[in-house]
Design an enzyme around this catalytic site. Sequence first.
Site, PDB file in Angstrom:
ATOM      1  N   CYS A  77      35.035  55.664   8.562  1.00 12.13           N
ATOM      2  CA  CYS A  77      35.426  56.546   7.462  1.00 12.13           C
ATOM      3  C   CYS A  77      36.831  56.197   6.967  1.00 12.13           C
ATOM      4  O   CYS A  77      37.041  55.102   6.456  1.00 12.13           O
ATOM      5  CB  CYS A  77      35.273  58.015   7.849  1.00 12.13           C
ATOM      6  SG  CYS A  77      35.341  59.104   6.397  1.00 12.13           S
ATOM      7  N   HIS A 177      30.014  58.258   8.816  1.00 17.51           N
ATOM      8  CA  HIS A 177      30.341  58.701  10.174  1.00 17.51           C
ATOM      9  C   HIS A 177      29.209  58.312  11.128  1.00 17.51           C
ATOM     10  O   HIS A 177      28.166  58.963  11.146  1.00 17.51           O
ATOM     11  CB  HIS A 177      30.555  60.214  10.191  1.00 17.51           C
ATOM     12  CG  HIS A 177      31.827  60.627   9.544  1.00 17.51           C
ATOM     13  ND1 HIS A 177      33.035  60.614  10.208  1.00 17.51           N
ATOM     14  CD2 HIS A 177      32.092  61.042   8.286  1.00 17.51           C
ATOM     15  CE1 HIS A 177      33.986  61.015   9.396  1.00 17.51           C
ATOM     16  NE2 HIS A 177      33.442  61.270   8.214  1.00 17.51           N
ATOM     17  N   GLU A 179      29.126  58.757  14.270  1.00 18.45           N
ATOM     18  CA  GLU A 179      28.974  59.803  15.278  1.00 18.45           C
ATOM     19  C   GLU A 179      28.225  61.025  14.750  1.00 18.45           C
ATOM     20  O   GLU A 179      27.824  61.889  15.530  1.00 18.45           O
ATOM     21  CB  GLU A 179      30.350  60.206  15.821  1.00 18.45           C
ATOM     22  CG  GLU A 179      31.205  61.021  14.894  1.00 18.45           C
ATOM     23  CD  GLU A 179      31.838  60.245  13.745  1.00 18.45           C
ATOM     24  OE1 GLU A 179      32.508  60.891  12.925  1.00 18.45           O
ATOM     25  OE2 GLU A 179      31.668  59.007  13.652  1.00 18.45           O
TER      26      GLU A 179
END
Length: 195
Positions: A77, A177, A179
């Site tokens: 990001c 992202h 995650e």
Amino acid sequence: MNIAVVDYKGGNVQSVLFALERLGVSATLTADAETIRRADKVLFPGEGEAASAMRELRTQGLDKLLPTLTQPFLGICLGMQLLGTHSEENDTDLLGILPFAVQRFPASADYKVPHMGWNTLHALQSPLFAGLREGDYVYFVHSYFAPVGDYTIAQGRYPAPFSAAVQHRNFYAVQFHTEKSGAVGTRILQNFLTL
């Protein structure tokens, strides 16, 4: 495996550490230059604003260290945007590792800024995306983007193409992202760990 997660108060760090834990990998959150230099892999996550992130990197001397690293490096990001040369966000000079200038999505009645939510990946061109397919979904939250160039290894569309992922030498980075991107994001992290 010795993994360093760069701590420059860029936000989103705990989510990345938890994602690595789910993969059975522990990582060290650190701003220490020697710890980062000795790591087998380096992750550079971030949320927030470019100027304050660069101020913190300069304060810690990480703006000089990071471009010299030779091990596999993954920006996430804001961590991707900071690898460029300059950002329109507060007219900010960046790390200069990759030759792109970060631009703001233009205002439009047809789509919202920030670009937030699930969107598809296209034109995948890297072992980072092994096992993934054109059109797989990942999670984005950003108002600024890197244009498509020779460094682009995956594209997003909002509405025009932009760099969803980039690479230069050992430096890999994704605008989305990992995650927060479910099984696709997990696979990308796994692929990075095997580079």
